[in-house]
Design a protein around this motif. Sequence first.
Motif, PDB file in Angstrom:
ATOM      1  N   LEU A 236      -9.024  17.066 -37.277  1.00  0.00           N
ATOM      2  CA  LEU A 236      -8.379  16.429 -38.141  1.00  0.00           C
ATOM      3  C   LEU A 236      -9.041  15.553 -39.074  1.00  0.00           C
ATOM      4  O   LEU A 236      -9.302  15.571 -40.259  1.00  0.00           O
ATOM      5  N   ARG A 237     -10.168  14.938 -38.352  1.00  0.00           N
ATOM      6  CA  ARG A 237     -11.060  14.009 -38.918  1.00  0.00           C
ATOM      7  C   ARG A 237     -11.990  14.782 -39.963  1.00  0.00           C
ATOM      8  O   ARG A 237     -12.427  14.339 -41.233  1.00  0.00           O
ATOM      9  N   MET A 238     -12.292  15.673 -39.551  1.00  0.00           N
ATOM     10  CA  MET A 238     -13.135  16.735 -40.291  1.00  0.00           C
ATOM     11  C   MET A 238     -12.545  17.321 -41.443  1.00  0.00           C
ATOM     12  O   MET A 238     -13.235  17.530 -42.507  1.00  0.00           O
ATOM     13  N   GLY A 239     -11.350  17.670 -41.322  1.00  0.00           N
ATOM     14  CA  GLY A 239     -10.491  18.135 -42.288  1.00  0.00           C
ATOM     15  C   GLY A 239     -10.379  17.173 -43.501  1.00  0.00           C
ATOM     16  O   GLY A 239     -10.528  17.600 -44.735  1.00  0.00           O
ATOM     17  N   ARG A 240     -10.333  15.832 -43.037  1.00  0.00           N
ATOM     18  CA  ARG A 240     -10.103  14.893 -43.916  1.00  0.00           C
ATOM     19  C   ARG A 240     -11.615  14.646 -44.761  1.00  0.00           C
ATOM     20  O   ARG A 240     -11.584  14.459 -46.121  1.00  0.00           O
ATOM     21  N   ALA A 241     -12.636  14.680 -43.918  1.00  0.00           N
ATOM     22  CA  ALA A 241     -13.915  14.448 -44.447  1.00  0.00           C
ATOM     23  C   ALA A 241     -14.319  15.507 -45.528  1.00  0.00           C
ATOM     24  O   ALA A 241     -14.873  15.427 -46.817  1.00  0.00           O
ATOM     25  N   LYS A 272     -22.373  18.278 -38.545  1.00  0.00           N
ATOM     26  CA  LYS A 272     -22.963  19.417 -38.223  1.00  0.00           C
ATOM     27  C   LYS A 272     -22.707  20.401 -37.201  1.00  0.00           C
ATOM     28  O   LYS A 272     -22.737  21.606 -37.316  1.00  0.00           O
ATOM     29  N   LYS A 273     -22.376  19.934 -36.053  1.00  0.00           N
ATOM     30  CA  LYS A 273     -21.918  20.665 -35.170  1.00  0.00           C
ATOM     31  C   LYS A 273     -20.692  21.483 -35.173  1.00  0.00           C
ATOM     32  O   LYS A 273     -20.700  22.480 -34.822  1.00  0.00           O
ATOM     33  N   VAL A 274     -19.855  20.956 -36.016  1.00  0.00           N
ATOM     34  CA  VAL A 274     -18.434  21.592 -36.447  1.00  0.00           C
ATOM     35  C   VAL A 274     -18.903  22.525 -37.326  1.00  0.00           C
ATOM     36  O   VAL A 274     -18.506  23.868 -37.543  1.00  0.00           O
ATOM     37  N   HIS A 275     -19.616  22.305 -38.627  1.00  0.00           N
ATOM     38  CA  HIS A 275     -19.787  23.199 -39.790  1.00  0.00           C
ATOM     39  C   HIS A 275     -21.161  23.965 -39.716  1.00  0.00           C
ATOM     40  O   HIS A 275     -21.084  24.854 -40.752  1.00  0.00           O
ATOM     41  N   GLY A 276     -21.760  23.741 -39.014  1.00  0.00           N
ATOM     42  CA  GLY A 276     -23.064  24.439 -38.932  1.00  0.00           C
ATOM     43  C   GLY A 276     -24.237  24.012 -40.216  1.00  0.00           C
ATOM     44  O   GLY A 276     -24.980  24.786 -40.424  1.00  0.00           O
ATOM     45  N   MET A 277     -23.686  22.898 -40.912  1.00  0.00           N
ATOM     46  CA  MET A 277     -24.631  22.510 -41.996  1.00  0.00           C
ATOM     47  C   MET A 277     -24.324  20.767 -42.256  1.00  0.00           C
ATOM     48  O   MET A 277     -23.453  20.195 -41.572  1.00  0.00           O
ATOM     49  N   THR A 278     -25.407  20.268 -42.958  1.00  0.00           N
ATOM     50  CA  THR A 278     -24.789  18.612 -43.079  1.00  0.00           C
ATOM     51  C   THR A 278     -23.979  18.362 -44.102  1.00  0.00           C
ATOM     52  O   THR A 278     -23.428  19.316 -44.801  1.00  0.00           O
ATOM     53  N   ALA A 279     -23.099  17.300 -44.072  1.00  0.00           N
ATOM     54  CA  ALA A 279     -22.294  17.054 -45.032  1.00  0.00           C
ATOM     55  C   ALA A 279     -22.843  17.156 -46.416  1.00  0.00           C
ATOM     56  O   ALA A 279     -22.129  17.410 -47.561  1.00  0.00           O
ATOM     57  N   ARG A 280     -24.204  16.692 -46.468  1.00  0.00           N
ATOM     58  CA  ARG A 280     -24.674  16.856 -48.067  1.00  0.00           C
ATOM     59  C   ARG A 280     -24.906  18.312 -48.593  1.00  0.00           C
ATOM     60  O   ARG A 280     -24.457  18.650 -49.631  1.00  0.00           O
ATOM     61  N   GLU A 281     -25.309  19.097 -47.414  1.00  0.00           N
ATOM     62  CA  GLU A 281     -25.262  20.454 -47.826  1.00  0.00           C
ATOM     63  C   GLU A 281     -23.943  21.228 -48.055  1.00  0.00           C
ATOM     64  O   GLU A 281     -23.772  22.067 -48.935  1.00  0.00           O
ATOM     65  N   TYR A 282     -22.769  20.591 -47.393  1.00  0.00           N
ATOM     66  CA  TYR A 282     -21.497  21.199 -47.500  1.00  0.00           C
ATOM     67  C   TYR A 282     -21.167  20.866 -48.965  1.00  0.00           C
ATOM     68  O   TYR A 282     -20.548  21.771 -49.807  1.00  0.00           O
ATOM     69  N   ARG A 283     -21.404  19.566 -49.394  1.00  0.00           N
ATOM     70  CA  ARG A 283     -21.156  19.187 -50.566  1.00  0.00           C
ATOM     71  C   ARG A 283     -21.723  19.829 -51.765  1.00  0.00           C
ATOM     72  O   ARG A 283     -21.041  20.370 -52.794  1.00  0.00           O
ATOM     73  N   GLU A 284     -22.883  20.013 -51.728  1.00  0.00           N
ATOM     74  CA  GLU A 284     -23.749  20.912 -52.584  1.00  0.00           C
ATOM     75  C   GLU A 284     -23.396  22.431 -52.858  1.00  0.00           C
ATOM     76  O   GLU A 284     -23.131  22.803 -53.646  1.00  0.00           O
ATOM     77  N   GLN A 285     -23.073  22.901 -51.584  1.00  0.00           N
ATOM     78  CA  GLN A 285     -22.672  24.267 -51.750  1.00  0.00           C
ATOM     79  C   GLN A 285     -21.276  24.428 -52.286  1.00  0.00           C
ATOM     80  O   GLN A 285     -20.888  25.430 -53.095  1.00  0.00           O
ATOM     81  N   HIS A 286     -20.124  23.676 -52.060  1.00  0.00           N
ATOM     82  CA  HIS A 286     -19.007  23.544 -52.690  1.00  0.00           C
ATOM     83  C   HIS A 286     -18.886  22.909 -53.971  1.00  0.00           C
ATOM     84  O   HIS A 286     -17.887  23.180 -54.672  1.00  0.00           O
TER      85      HIS A 286
END
Length: 288
Positions: A236-241, A272-286
């Motif tokens: 739930l928390r990661m979905g909101r993040a 990173k454990k859940v997504h395989g990347m950091t939050a910053r990498e996720y934001r840049e990718q999306h």
Amino acid sequence: MLIPDGFPGQRMLVLPRPRVREFLNQPGTARLAVTDCGYFPRADSHGRRRATPIGQAIVMACVDGSGWCETEAGRFPVHRGQVVVLPPRQAHAYGADTEDPWTLWWFHAASPEAEAFLAGAGMTAENPVRRPRDLYPIVSLMSEVLSWMERDSTTTSLNAAAGAAWHALTLLASERSRADDAGDVIEHAMEYLRAHIADRVTVPELAAMASLSTSHFSALFKRHVGYPVLQYQTMLRMGRARELLDTTSATVAAIAAEVGYPDSFYFARQFKKVHGMTAREYREQHKG
């Protein structure tokens, strides 16, 4: 004496078996074929007894009256508002009550994935009867299945019927209903977690709210949801993040705090454990 069909006002469609095989082997289908479907109003003496199992899952929604079903696990009463799900390749029997015969919407579904899907959702021979909180959307989908099947047997119609049937099955799976009231207890706990994503909520606290021991509550939660409590909370928390990363320019530290992680470094490790990347990498990718 049990009668399989032939009731006043009934609707019924049986797809020729060569067409079933052809459809399932076509590329681009839903990998599920509705093979039989119908609507039986006040089906007096209706029933079947299959000592030799069939390869289709059977779904029957009782919208009025009552009846029963039998599996290797025993005999189960079926009442208005309940749905019977009988897995494929298992002997079974079912029938209408002699004094108050049921009214049914029903379909049979063939799929290579059906058996595993039903087992994973707890729709087994040991638990063949479900009571959805709201039967209407399931019956609406079953009506849609029948309407498409009555239209014709083109791939377009069979795909539409298959989609409606899968949707009905996923709604039944999401109910997580059982013969006891544990499903409601766990659903309340899930709603509480969804409403308190950023709060520190412990498993003993949730168990106390449900008046259960921590061990019993934890076992029930995992059985109904498929995940332990803390893993579900993390989801739930990661979905909101992810939502905040995609839709705002807030810093990662601010987002971490908003979803319940005052320690941004711990949040970073979890993300990173859940997504395989950091939050910053996720934001840049999306947002790239």
